[in-house]
Design a protein around this motif. Structure first.
Motif, PDB file in Angstrom:
ATOM      1  N   GLY A 191     -60.615  17.379-145.499  1.00 53.39           N
ATOM      2  CA  GLY A 191     -59.766  16.207-145.311  1.00 53.39           C
ATOM      3  C   GLY A 191     -58.691  16.071-146.366  1.00 53.39           C
ATOM      4  N   GLU A 192     -58.683  16.985-147.340  1.00 50.87           N
ATOM      5  CA  GLU A 192     -57.618  16.975-148.347  1.00 50.87           C
ATOM      6  C   GLU A 192     -56.261  17.164-147.675  1.00 50.87           C
ATOM      7  N   LEU A 193     -56.260  17.899-146.593  1.00 53.47           N
ATOM      8  CA  LEU A 193     -55.101  18.036-145.715  1.00 53.47           C
ATOM      9  C   LEU A 193     -55.572  17.607-144.339  1.00 53.47           C
ATOM     10  N   HIS A 194     -54.943  16.578-143.783  1.00 55.18           N
ATOM     11  CA  HIS A 194     -55.398  16.033-142.513  1.00 55.18           C
ATOM     12  C   HIS A 194     -54.707  16.703-141.333  1.00 55.18           C
ATOM     13  N   ALA A 195     -53.405  16.903-141.448  1.00 56.90           N
ATOM     14  CA  ALA A 195     -52.647  17.459-140.332  1.00 56.90           C
ATOM     15  C   ALA A 195     -51.458  18.256-140.848  1.00 56.90           C
ATOM     16  N   MET A 196     -51.152  19.339-140.131  1.00 49.95           N
ATOM     17  CA  MET A 196     -49.990  20.146-140.472  1.00 49.95           C
ATOM     18  C   MET A 196     -49.345  20.640-139.178  1.00 49.95           C
ATOM     19  N   THR A 197     -48.087  20.310-139.014  1.00 53.13           N
ATOM     20  CA  THR A 197     -47.296  20.817-137.898  1.00 53.13           C
ATOM     21  C   THR A 197     -46.606  22.083-138.385  1.00 53.13           C
ATOM     22  N   VAL A 198     -46.689  23.151-137.594  1.00 46.19           N
ATOM     23  CA  VAL A 198     -46.173  24.448-138.023  1.00 46.19           C
ATOM     24  C   VAL A 198     -45.093  24.941-137.068  1.00 46.19           C
ATOM     25  N   SER A 199     -43.974  25.342-137.642  1.00 44.77           N
ATOM     26  CA  SER A 199     -42.936  26.083-136.932  1.00 44.77           C
ATOM     27  C   SER A 199     -42.827  27.425-137.646  1.00 44.77           C
ATOM     28  N   ALA A 200     -43.116  28.510-136.946  1.00 45.83           N
ATOM     29  CA  ALA A 200     -43.120  29.837-137.559  1.00 45.83           C
ATOM     30  C   ALA A 200     -42.246  30.766-136.727  1.00 45.83           C
ATOM     31  N   LYS A 201     -41.185  31.280-137.354  1.00 46.17           N
ATOM     32  CA  LYS A 201     -40.220  32.122-136.638  1.00 46.17           C
ATOM     33  C   LYS A 201     -39.887  33.362-137.453  1.00 46.17           C
ATOM     34  N   THR A 202     -39.295  34.326-136.784  1.00 48.38           N
ATOM     35  CA  THR A 202     -38.808  35.523-137.462  1.00 48.38           C
ATOM     36  C   THR A 202     -37.362  35.281-137.899  1.00 48.38           C
ATOM     37  N   PRO A 203     -36.885  36.056-138.867  1.00 44.42           N
ATOM     38  CA  PRO A 203     -35.485  35.920-139.276  1.00 44.42           C
ATOM     39  C   PRO A 203     -34.508  36.150-138.120  1.00 44.42           C
ATOM     40  N   ASP A 204     -34.807  37.093-137.239  1.00 43.85           N
ATOM     41  CA  ASP A 204     -33.932  37.344-136.094  1.00 43.85           C
ATOM     42  C   ASP A 204     -33.853  36.140-135.163  1.00 43.85           C
ATOM     43  N   GLU A 205     -34.980  35.475-134.949  1.00 44.35           N
ATOM     44  CA  GLU A 205     -34.981  34.282-134.099  1.00 44.35           C
ATOM     45  C   GLU A 205     -34.121  33.188-134.699  1.00 44.35           C
ATOM     46  N   VAL A 206     -34.243  32.997-135.997  1.00 43.98           N
ATOM     47  CA  VAL A 206     -33.455  31.962-136.663  1.00 43.98           C
ATOM     48  C   VAL A 206     -31.974  32.309-136.637  1.00 43.98           C
ATOM     49  N   ALA A 207     -31.660  33.575-136.883  1.00 41.03           N
ATOM     50  CA  ALA A 207     -30.260  34.000-136.858  1.00 41.03           C
ATOM     51  C   ALA A 207     -29.653  33.754-135.484  1.00 41.03           C
ATOM     52  N   ASN A 208     -30.416  34.056-134.448  1.00 39.49           N
ATOM     53  CA  ASN A 208     -29.920  33.834-133.088  1.00 39.49           C
ATOM     54  C   ASN A 208     -29.774  32.348-132.774  1.00 39.49           C
ATOM     55  N   GLU A 209     -30.726  31.541-133.204  1.00 39.82           N
ATOM     56  CA  GLU A 209     -30.710  30.114-132.894  1.00 39.82           C
ATOM     57  C   GLU A 209     -29.742  29.319-133.759  1.00 39.82           C
ATOM     58  N   LEU A 210     -29.644  29.683-135.015  1.00 39.81           N
ATOM     59  CA  LEU A 210     -28.896  28.860-135.966  1.00 39.81           C
ATOM     60  C   LEU A 210     -27.670  29.551-136.546  1.00 39.81           C
ATOM     61  N   ASN A 211     -27.318  30.684-135.987  1.00 42.73           N
ATOM     62  CA  ASN A 211     -26.169  31.447-136.482  1.00 42.73           C
ATOM     63  C   ASN A 211     -26.276  31.721-137.972  1.00 42.73           C
TER      64      ASN A 211
END
Length: 93
Positions: free
Chosen positions: A62-82
């Motif tokens: 319970g020291e950490l209750h919740a964690m939302t995770v977004s995990a991407k590759t560098p290529d995915e980010v480059a394509n999505e975010l220029n």
């Protein structure tokens, strides 16, 4: 006791030494965005599982209750975010 951003970053840096990371939240609820080559070839759920596995012990206590995770590759980010870093912090190994 709750986890800190520094504690979360230390765990992520140990597993993904060249990742770019953004952490939001406080106390025991966090959102984390990780961009790492290690995610290549993994489905989104496998990426989330890999990141959450780093926190199994503190999620159980319970020291950490919740964690939302977004995990991407560098290529995915480059394509999505220029290739804009959008507030991510690079970890250099």
């Amino acid at each position: 006791m709750s986890m800190t951003r520094d504690e979360i970053m230390a765990r992520v840096a140990a597993a993904y030494s060249r990742a770019q990371v953004s952490i939001d939240g406080a106390d025991c609820n966090f959102s984390i965005a990780i961009v790492a080559d290690e995610f290549s070839g993994l489905r989104p759920v496998q990426r989330q599982q890999a990141v959450l596995k780093l926190f199994t012990d503190v999620l159980a206590t319970g020291e950490l209750h919740a964690m939302t995770v977004s995990a991407k590759t560098p290529d995915e980010v480059a394509n999505e975010l220029n290739a804009d870093n959008h507030g991510l912090t690079a970890i250099r190994g």
